[in-house]
Design a protein around this motif. Structure first.
Motif, short mmCIF file in Angstrom:
data_model
loop_
_atom_site.label_atom_id
_atom_site.label_comp_id
_atom_site.label_asym_id
_atom_site.label_seq_id
_atom_site.Cartn_x
_atom_site.Cartn_y
_atom_site.Cartn_z
N SER A 12 -22.66 49.05 -13.27
CA SER A 12 -21.19 48.87 -13.55
C SER A 12 -20.35 49.86 -13.07
O SER A 12 -20.55 51.18 -13.15
CB SER A 12 -20.83 48.40 -14.95
N ASP A 37 -16.91 49.53 -13.40
CA ASP A 37 -15.58 49.30 -14.39
C ASP A 37 -16.12 49.54 -15.73
O ASP A 37 -17.08 50.11 -16.11
CB ASP A 37 -15.15 48.09 -14.15
N LYS A 92 -15.55 47.16 -18.21
CA LYS A 92 -15.59 45.78 -18.84
C LYS A 92 -16.87 45.59 -19.77
O LYS A 92 -17.98 46.22 -19.66
CB LYS A 92 -16.05 44.73 -17.79
N LYS A 126 -19.81 43.01 -20.84
CA LYS A 126 -20.62 41.82 -20.11
C LYS A 126 -20.84 41.10 -21.30
O LYS A 126 -21.74 41.65 -22.00
CB LYS A 126 -21.50 42.32 -19.24
N ASP A 137 -10.00 41.63 -17.20
CA ASP A 137 -10.45 43.09 -16.70
C ASP A 137 -11.17 43.92 -17.83
O ASP A 137 -11.74 44.99 -17.50
CB ASP A 137 -9.24 43.93 -16.30
N LYS A 138 -11.37 43.21 -18.94
CA LYS A 138 -11.84 43.88 -20.06
C LYS A 138 -13.26 43.02 -20.57
O LYS A 138 -14.21 43.55 -20.86
CB LYS A 138 -11.00 43.82 -21.32
N GLU A 198 -16.42 40.01 -19.30
CA GLU A 198 -16.66 39.28 -18.15
C GLU A 198 -17.88 38.42 -18.93
O GLU A 198 -18.55 38.77 -19.58
CB GLU A 198 -17.34 40.21 -16.98
N ARG A 256 -21.48 47.44 -22.46
CA ARG A 256 -20.36 47.96 -21.95
C ARG A 256 -20.94 49.36 -21.35
O ARG A 256 -21.35 50.40 -22.08
CB ARG A 256 -19.38 48.42 -23.23
#
Length: 184
Positions: free
Chosen positions: A61, A63, A65, A67, A96-97, A99, A157
């Motif tokens: 990752s 980002d 987020k 998941k 954006d936070k 998924e 995360r």
């Protein structure tokens, strides 16, 4: 006694008439009907994968987020029950936070059955069908505590090295509590 038997028979017949061939209750009202994101399914979001691709998704990752990775199958009644509210997380949280990925453990030759269920339930999350014949090769790699039972949900995360594995049927409130822990 005869009246009790008639009531039982009537109840069974009513339930059978309201249940589809895959065990979904089809009663009147809004129960079991998906309201949020009530659009046609985009079948481009499904693909058949091998475990290394899933493992890369779980561990990589760039980002921040959370998941939500839900493991399910069309033959698993508790899985089917929780799919609509797991799918609705896409609308509950900022994309954006959070998924959502739904990982079907059906066999690849069952893709049309998976697609029919997703369309009927009006689910629009990304769906991957895991094409692995031996679950023992990936279960421990997903999480050492996973017995292989379904449904199962992994929350990850990567930016904070946080993972929560939930090897049971969940309520929406339980799942949101765990997601919020990872977001805060």
């Amino acid at each position: 006694m005869k009246n009790v038997n008639l009531v039982v028979v009537f109840s069974i017949l009513t339930f059978a008439a309201c249940t589809s061939s895959d065990g979904d209750y089809q009663g009147s009202g809004t129960a079991g009907k998906h309201v949020v994101g009530d659009t046609a399914r985009d079948f481009q979001s499904e693909k058949v994968i091998k475990f290394p691709e899933l493992q890369e998704y779980i561990t990589t990752s760039t980002d921040d987020k959370v998941k939500v990775i839900n493991f399910w199958a069309t033959w698993c009644a508790p899985c089917i029950k929780e799919l609509p509210f797991i799918d609705s997380l896409r609308y509950t949280y900022d994309p954006d936070k959070v998924e959502v990925l739904l990982v079907s453990l059906d066999f690849p030759d069952q893709l049309s059955k998976v697609n029919k269920l997703l369309q009927r339930k009006k689910l629009s999350s990304t769906v991957w069908l895991l094409d692995e014949s031996d679950p023992n090769l990936y279960i421990d790699k997903v999480d050492p505590s996973w017995t292989g039972a379904l449904p199962a949900t992994l929350l990850v995360r990567n930016s904070t090295d946080q993972r929560i594995f939930l090897g049971k049927e969940l309520t929406k409130a339980e799942l949101e509590t765990h997601i919020n822990k990872l977001l805060n």
